[in-house]
Design a protein around this motif. Sequence first.
Motif, short mmCIF file in Angstrom:
data_model
loop_
_atom_site.label_atom_id
_atom_site.label_comp_id
_atom_site.label_asym_id
_atom_site.label_seq_id
_atom_site.Cartn_x
_atom_site.Cartn_y
_atom_site.Cartn_z
N TYR A 121 0.87 -1.18 0.00
CA TYR A 121 0.00 0.00 0.00
C TYR A 121 0.91 1.22 0.00
O TYR A 121 1.83 1.31 0.82
CB TYR A 121 -0.89 0.00 1.24
N THR A 122 0.66 2.17 -0.89
CA THR A 122 1.52 3.35 -0.94
C THR A 122 0.73 4.59 -1.34
O THR A 122 -0.28 4.50 -2.03
CB THR A 122 2.69 3.15 -1.94
N ASN A 123 1.20 5.74 -0.88
CA ASN A 123 0.66 7.02 -1.33
C ASN A 123 1.63 7.73 -2.26
O ASN A 123 1.44 8.90 -2.60
CB ASN A 123 0.30 7.91 -0.14
N SER A 124 2.69 7.01 -2.67
CA SER A 124 3.71 7.59 -3.55
C SER A 124 3.35 7.35 -5.00
O SER A 124 3.32 6.20 -5.47
CB SER A 124 5.08 6.96 -3.25
N MET A 125 3.12 8.41 -5.74
CA MET A 125 2.78 8.27 -7.16
C MET A 125 3.97 7.76 -7.97
O MET A 125 3.79 6.88 -8.82
CB MET A 125 2.29 9.61 -7.71
N PRO A 126 5.21 8.24 -7.75
CA PRO A 126 6.34 7.67 -8.51
C PRO A 126 6.52 6.18 -8.27
O PRO A 126 6.80 5.42 -9.20
CB PRO A 126 7.54 8.48 -8.00
N LEU A 127 6.34 5.74 -7.02
CA LEU A 127 6.49 4.32 -6.73
C LEU A 127 5.37 3.51 -7.37
O LEU A 127 5.61 2.45 -7.95
CB LEU A 127 6.53 4.07 -5.23
N ALA A 128 4.15 4.01 -7.28
CA ALA A 128 3.02 3.30 -7.89
C ALA A 128 3.21 3.16 -9.40
O ALA A 128 2.93 2.10 -9.97
CB ALA A 128 1.72 4.04 -7.59
N ALA A 129 3.71 4.21 -10.04
CA ALA A 129 3.94 4.15 -11.49
C ALA A 129 5.00 3.12 -11.83
O ALA A 129 4.85 2.35 -12.78
CB ALA A 129 4.34 5.53 -12.00
N ALA A 130 6.08 3.07 -11.03
CA ALA A 130 7.15 2.11 -11.29
C ALA A 130 6.67 0.68 -11.06
O ALA A 130 6.94 -0.22 -11.87
CB ALA A 130 8.35 2.42 -10.41
N LEU A 131 5.95 0.45 -9.97
CA LEU A 131 5.48 -0.90 -9.68
C LEU A 131 4.41 -1.34 -10.68
O LEU A 131 4.32 -2.53 -11.02
CB LEU A 131 4.93 -0.97 -8.25
N GLY A 132 3.61 -0.40 -11.13
CA GLY A 132 2.60 -0.74 -12.12
C GLY A 132 3.19 -1.17 -13.44
O GLY A 132 2.63 -2.00 -14.16
N THR A 133 4.37 -0.62 -13.75
CA THR A 133 5.03 -0.95 -15.02
C THR A 133 5.91 -2.19 -14.93
O THR A 133 5.90 -3.04 -15.81
CB THR A 133 5.88 0.25 -15.48
N TYR A 134 6.66 -2.29 -13.83
CA TYR A 134 7.68 -3.33 -13.75
C TYR A 134 7.43 -4.38 -12.66
O TYR A 134 8.13 -5.39 -12.62
CB TYR A 134 9.05 -2.69 -13.48
N GLY A 135 6.48 -4.14 -11.77
CA GLY A 135 6.32 -5.01 -10.62
C GLY A 135 5.37 -6.18 -10.83
O GLY A 135 4.56 -6.19 -11.77
N ALA A 136 5.48 -7.16 -9.94
CA ALA A 136 4.56 -8.30 -9.93
C ALA A 136 3.81 -8.39 -8.61
O ALA A 136 2.92 -9.22 -8.47
CB ALA A 136 5.35 -9.59 -10.17
N ILE A 158 -10.88 11.01 2.60
CA ILE A 158 -10.81 9.56 2.41
C ILE A 158 -10.33 8.92 3.71
O ILE A 158 -9.32 9.33 4.28
CB ILE A 158 -9.86 9.21 1.25
N PRO A 159 -11.06 7.93 4.23
CA PRO A 159 -10.69 7.33 5.52
C PRO A 159 -9.41 6.52 5.44
O PRO A 159 -8.88 6.24 4.36
CB PRO A 159 -11.90 6.43 5.84
N ALA A 160 -8.92 6.14 6.61
CA ALA A 160 -7.73 5.30 6.69
C ALA A 160 -8.00 3.96 6.02
O ALA A 160 -9.16 3.54 5.88
CB ALA A 160 -7.35 5.09 8.16
N PRO A 161 -6.97 3.25 5.58
CA PRO A 161 -7.17 1.94 4.96
C PRO A 161 -7.96 1.00 5.88
O PRO A 161 -7.86 1.10 7.10
CB PRO A 161 -5.73 1.43 4.75
N ASP A 162 -8.73 0.10 5.28
CA ASP A 162 -9.57 -0.80 6.08
C ASP A 162 -8.85 -2.11 6.40
O ASP A 162 -9.48 -3.16 6.55
CB ASP A 162 -10.89 -1.09 5.35
N PHE A 163 -7.53 -2.05 6.53
CA PHE A 163 -6.73 -3.23 6.89
C PHE A 163 -5.54 -2.76 7.72
O PHE A 163 -5.26 -1.55 7.80
CB PHE A 163 -6.22 -3.95 5.63
N PHE A 164 -4.87 -3.71 8.35
CA PHE A 164 -3.67 -3.40 9.12
C PHE A 164 -2.45 -3.98 8.42
O PHE A 164 -2.49 -5.10 7.91
CB PHE A 164 -3.77 -3.94 10.54
N ALA A 165 -1.37 -3.22 8.40
CA ALA A 165 -0.12 -3.66 7.79
C ALA A 165 0.87 -4.04 8.88
O ALA A 165 0.85 -3.47 9.98
CB ALA A 165 0.46 -2.56 6.92
#
Length: 258
Positions: A121-136, A158-165
């Motif tokens: 789970y991330t709020n980083s747009m650069p990381l999300a873009a990289a993982l969306g392109t190259y990640g599994a 927007i509320p906090a995530p509905d899970f615990f990490a």
Amino acid sequence: MTEAERHQQIVSMLETRPFATVRELIDALSVSPATVRRDIEKLHDAGEARKVFGGVASISHAARAHALPFEQSSDLAVDAKRAIAARAEMLCRDGDMIMIGGGSTCHQLGLRLAARPLSIYTNSMPLAAALGTYGACQITLAGGTLHREPGILHDAHIPAPDFFASRLFLGAQGVGAEGVMESHPLLPKATRPMLERADDVIVLADSRKLSVRARFVNCPIERISTLITDDAVAEEDVRILEDAGVEVLIASASGEKT
């Protein structure tokens, strides 16, 4: 070479670089490890250099007092950030649900985890873009508006995530007795929902950050489980954090064992 000449040579080396390892000083000065360590101790006591893990650092090499955009920050202290990310990856188990905040050091960790079978789970747009392109790995994004300077997504409604990490990996502009500090007023608001849903908070911050005092506390010291930094960190900075109950892990950016 006299002691005074050795001291001058060490100080001169630190005028063009932020850090020198004990091994580099042994080679440059042609002296024993014990002599180098005595020289470092005397320079530290005289206020001419800083004794750090694995070597000596310049007292004039301080991190910037203001936040940099993600693109600029990514080009600074790259070796240290990669070493910190490699150490942080060792704390992640396959199948984990983890959170990764914004910032260039956290970005390096995310890239290392791209092919691992875990959920991020991330709020980083650069990381999300990289993982969306190259990640599994499985990716969940924080919702909201893109704030380009810090490179994060955030919406106060927007509320906090509905899970615990199991872990939240958090970057920092500055780290000190107060905790993690940032200059951008949005970051504490964006971090708060993740703090509410994470078991452990692990801060990833290269040694420059421990000399910075920014305006806003992003994460209080008592919420931090672990700090991972590099081997140019000053011993007194480590003691402050350990006295507050924070476990400090040292990643070797110089390639030496410390």
